[in-house]
Write an enzyme that holds these catalytic residues in place. Structure first.
Site, PDB file in Angstrom:
ATOM      1  CG  ASP A 477      22.851  63.097   1.151  1.00  0.00           C
ATOM      2  OD1 ASP A 477      23.906  62.682   1.658  1.00  0.00           O
ATOM      3  OD2 ASP A 477      21.811  62.421   1.084  1.00  0.00           O
ATOM      4  CG  ASP A 548      21.717  56.537   4.878  1.00  0.00           C
ATOM      5  OD1 ASP A 548      21.142  57.564   5.255  1.00  0.00           O
ATOM      6  OD2 ASP A 548      22.323  56.455   3.795  1.00  0.00           O
TER       7      ASP A 548
HETATM    8  C1  GLA Z   1      21.655  59.393   1.281  1.00  0.00           C
HETATM    9  C2  GLA Z   1      21.117  59.881   2.605  1.00  0.00           C
HETATM   10  C3  GLA Z   1      19.685  59.423   2.766  1.00  0.00           C
HETATM   11  C4  GLA Z   1      18.852  59.961   1.627  1.00  0.00           C
HETATM   12  C5  GLA Z   1      19.446  59.508   0.302  1.00  0.00           C
HETATM   13  C6  GLA Z   1      18.762  60.178  -0.863  1.00  0.00           C
HETATM   14  O1  GLA Z   1      21.790  58.014   1.275  1.00  0.00           O
HETATM   15  O2  GLA Z   1      21.908  59.446   3.661  1.00  0.00           O
HETATM   16  O3  GLA Z   1      19.170  59.873   3.997  1.00  0.00           O
HETATM   17  O4  GLA Z   1      18.789  61.352   1.696  1.00  0.00           O
HETATM   18  O5  GLA Z   1      20.831  59.821   0.213  1.00  0.00           O
HETATM   19  O6  GLA Z   1      19.281  59.808  -2.070  1.00  0.00           O
END
Ligand code: GLA
Length: 725
Positions: A477, A548
């Site tokens: 990430d 997301d």
């Molecule tokens: C980001 C990612 C999510 C998740 C969060 C975890 O927002 O896009 O899918 O992994 O971080 O903190």
């Protein structure tokens, strides 16, 4: 195929159905002649005739000193391979290199070679050549006054409608040169009538489609956030009229994950220049050093956007992504994030696993919250050791294995929390100038990836976790933009202006080392969803968490936009917990991506498990051949038709999956969904009407969906070729 015609000093690059031609003019500059549908021959005189008697007379007289070469080439209305900044070509310059206010460059041809294969770029993402089909034209250009050379190359692959362009800037002198601008691509067109399709967005709203007519002036899309960003994709299209099934269309992108700037200028001479690069910089290139720019690519079709999409998807699958283990890639994932965020312990996670298995899950991914002290987003990034008080990882992995499931883990390698052991020990590892107030986003700072010590530290920490536990999959990430592009490491060396480039290289070096060290692991890319979904990241991460946002309606728009750029095999799509949309719709939509789940499986009702299981079976039966490797068609646009209609067709045209979702409820009326790409004379059974029609019937009449017009109602249809009706 690449030809050189000695007499005219003409380079003729022939990709599939796509000719690209330029020549070395009398002054030694690379003058562009043509890019478009394949042509057999080129007439330099006709193509360079500007049709202006006044200009001609003026040129012939040779009276001007500032706008005319001795040979009579008027820079501002000629087309070039390298826009000559600072001279009378007043369009976007390709390079600004020099020092003390003198950034004018004047590159002239020195030599060239044509060879099989392609240049090597080290860790910089580039089109792989797995079948040895590449052919390259390499040209050396010199800027005598400045001791700067350019090694410019064009690569084509047999049977493909695209050209890859590479540039290396070499400082052959002893003095330092500053590179203020260095674009990967310059393409001039002798026309000002273009439509422009680009993909702006936001967090949870990535890659929306915007089509506009270009007008005189400069159109700019860019990211200054140190990553390709949610805000705009470094990928765009140009065509006289952009339509799905007709017309000439060009696609432009580069294999780069950092800052970018694309300038599309329409100028007074009725011409258009496309310029794509890393944007303004202040790169210091010492004597003897060289700078390799991100690799650019131009895709072409004379038959509209659908055909261009097939070209792009095929090329990304063949030349960009690399899948370490196909069975891993085709495993159905349950990711813990939307189910429990960081609020979990061993018992809770163990309770997920049998339910996940029952719904068809084959790979469980533990998202954020597993490492030392991490219970909210305020701490611990940079301390990659398992929080043994919170989670017994070996136990979880053991149970996954007992259930026949694989296991994956989340990391955010390029970040650090101010509340972490790493930051306490090494403030200087974070970017930003400590003498100023720095911005925190999500309570975190970004690490200085230009610093080799940082790379080493993160590599060692991650390597230790990946070597100590049985891990098949890593979600990588990147949850904040690099607002302060200030590297304490480069500042100490007087090379602060190199940060935008060097930090991205640090990212590529780190992932490339980890992939070498752990060749079996599948790395999924993510940046707060799809904030770093670009060809550079795809080179290392064969799938990206696309957004997301899990709401199917918003996802419909994201999928539609993304489909122009990247094949669905890369498109991370999971069934979420959104209560409004039926599971049937959510699951069918996720099949047009990687398919998986992102929810608390213990909260699933029995009937939901049955639905997910059913789609899991469809996934295994059709996904690889039809979705991952097939051709994608857009049937109905959510932007203009109140419905998303999409289709994937296997390459042998025997099987198709079709999805149609109404957005807002509609009043009654006819609605036929026409299916594309089938063999006209072959027969296909569709499991929706439960009947057989010919390919031409589906293509011209379509399937009658008139009875389905409720909000979020979807139709998922499987078509299969049959021998007899
Ligand atoms: C980001 C990612 C999510 C998740 C969060 C975890 O927002 O896009 O899918 O992994 O971080 O903190």
């Amino acid at each position: 195929m690449i030809e050189y015609k000695d007499k005219e000093r003409l380079f003729f690059i022939k990709a599939k159905g796509f000719s690209y031609v330029f020549y070395v003019n009398e002054a030694g500059m690379l003058q562009h002649l043509y890019a478009g549908k394949d042509v057999g021959s080129i007439d330099i005189k006709a193509l360079t005739d500007f049709g202006d008697d006044h200009a001609r007379h003026y040129l012939k007289a040779g009276q001007s000193t500032e706008s005319v070469f001795e040979e009579g080439i008027y820079l501002n209305h000629s087309l070039f391979e390298i826009g000559c900044g600072g001279k009378s070509d007043l369009r976007s310059p390709t390079f600004l290199i020099g020092s003390n206010g003198d950034y004018v460059t004047d590159f002239r041809y020195a030599s060239h070679s044509i060879y099989k294969g392609r240049p090597s770029l080290g860790v910089l993402p580039h089109f792989r050549d797995p079948k040895g089909e590449a052919e390259t034209l390499e040209i050396i250009l010199k800027e005598e006054r400045k001791n700067i050379q350019i090694r410019l190359s064009y690569t084509v692959f047999a049977g493909e409608s695209l050209i890859v362009r590479n540039t290396e800037i070499i400082n052959t002198g002893k003095e330092k040169a500053m590179v203020r601008k260095a674009s990967s691509l310059c393409l001039d067109f002798p026309s000002n009538r273009y439509e422009f399709l680009h993909f702006p967005g936001d967090w949870a709203y990535e890659r929306q489609c915007v089509k506009e007519e270009l007008k005189p002036g400069l159109k700019v899309i860019e990211s200054k956030s140190g990553r390709s960003s949610h805000d705009h994709s470094p990928f765009f299209f140009l065509g006289n009229k952009l339509e799905e099934d007709h017309g000439e269309v060009f696609g432009f992108s580069f294999l780069w994950s950092g800052n970018f700037k694309a300038e599309i200028g329409v100028y007074k001479q009725h011409d258009t220049r496309v310029d794509l690069g890393m944007g303004e910089m202040d790169y210091s290139l010492d004597g003897g050093e060289s700078l390799v720019l991100p690799e650019a690519v131009v895709f072409y079709s004379s038959e509209g956007l659908a055909s261009l999409t097939h070209t792009i998807h095929d090329a990304v699958r063949k030349h960009v992504i690399s899948i370490p283990d196909l069975s891993l890639k085709e495993s159905i994932v349950l990711n813990s994030w939307e189910g429990c965020y960081m609020d979990f312990d061993t018992e809770k996670i163990l309770s997920y696993l049998p339910k996940a298995k029952a719904a068809g899950c084959e790979l469980f991914v533990l998202d954020d919250g597993w490492f030392k002290g991490r219970n909210d987003d305020g701490t611990s990034l940079g301390d990659w050791t398992v929080d043994e008080k919170k989670i017994d990882l070996n136990k979880v992995i053991g149970v996954c294995h007992e259930l026949g499931m694989k296991f994956g883990l989340w990391f955010e390698p390029e970040m650090v929390s101010p509340l972490s052991d790493l930051y306490t020990k090494h403030h200087e590892y974070a970017i930003g100038d400590e003498r100023r107030l720095r911005t925190l986003t999500r309570h975190q700072l970004a690490l200085d990836m230009a610093n080799p010590e940082v790379e080493e530290e993160v590599f060692e920490q991650m390597d230790k976790v990946l070597s100590s536990y049985d891990i098949d999959y890593v979600k990588w990430d990147h949850n904040r933009a690099l607002d302060e592009q200030y590297s304490p490491y480069l500042a100490r060396r007087g090379k602060l202006g190199n940060f935008a480039y060097e930090s991205v290289l640090g990212y590529y070096r780190l992932i490339s080392r980890l992939e070498k060290q752990h060749p079996g692991i599948l790395f999924q890319g993510c940046a707060s969803g799809g904030g770093r979904y670009d060809l550079g990241t795809l080179y290392y991460f064969p799938e990206i968490w696309a957004s997301d946002e899990l709401d199917p309606v918003v996802r419909a728009f994201i999928l539609y936009g993304t489909s122009f750029l990247f094949p669905l095999v890369t498109f991370g799509a999971h069934v979420g917990k959104n209560p409004i949309t039926p599971f049937d719709t959510k699951a069918a939509l996720a099949l047009f991506g990687t398919y998986g789940y992102e929810l608390d499986p213990t909260k699933l009702k029995e009937e939901d498990i049955v639905t997910l299981k059913k789609h899991a079976e469809i996934f295994h039966k059709y996904h690889k051949e039809v979705v991952s490797d097939g051709d994608f068609y857009r049937l109905s646009s959510p932007y203009t038709e109140n419905a998303l209609g999409i289709e994937c067709l296997s390459k042998d045209k025997k099987k198709a999956l079709v999805f149609y979702m109404t957005l807002l409820k509609e009043n009654r009326g006819y609605r036929f969904l026409k299916i594309k790409g089938l063999e006209e004379n072959k027969l296909y059974y569709n499991d929706f009407e439960k009947t057989v029609h010919s390919g031409s019937y589906y293509q011209n009449i379509g399937i009658n969906l008139s009875g389905f017009r409720d909000e979020f109602q979807s139709n998922f249809i499987i078509l299969e070729e049959v021998k007899d009706a």
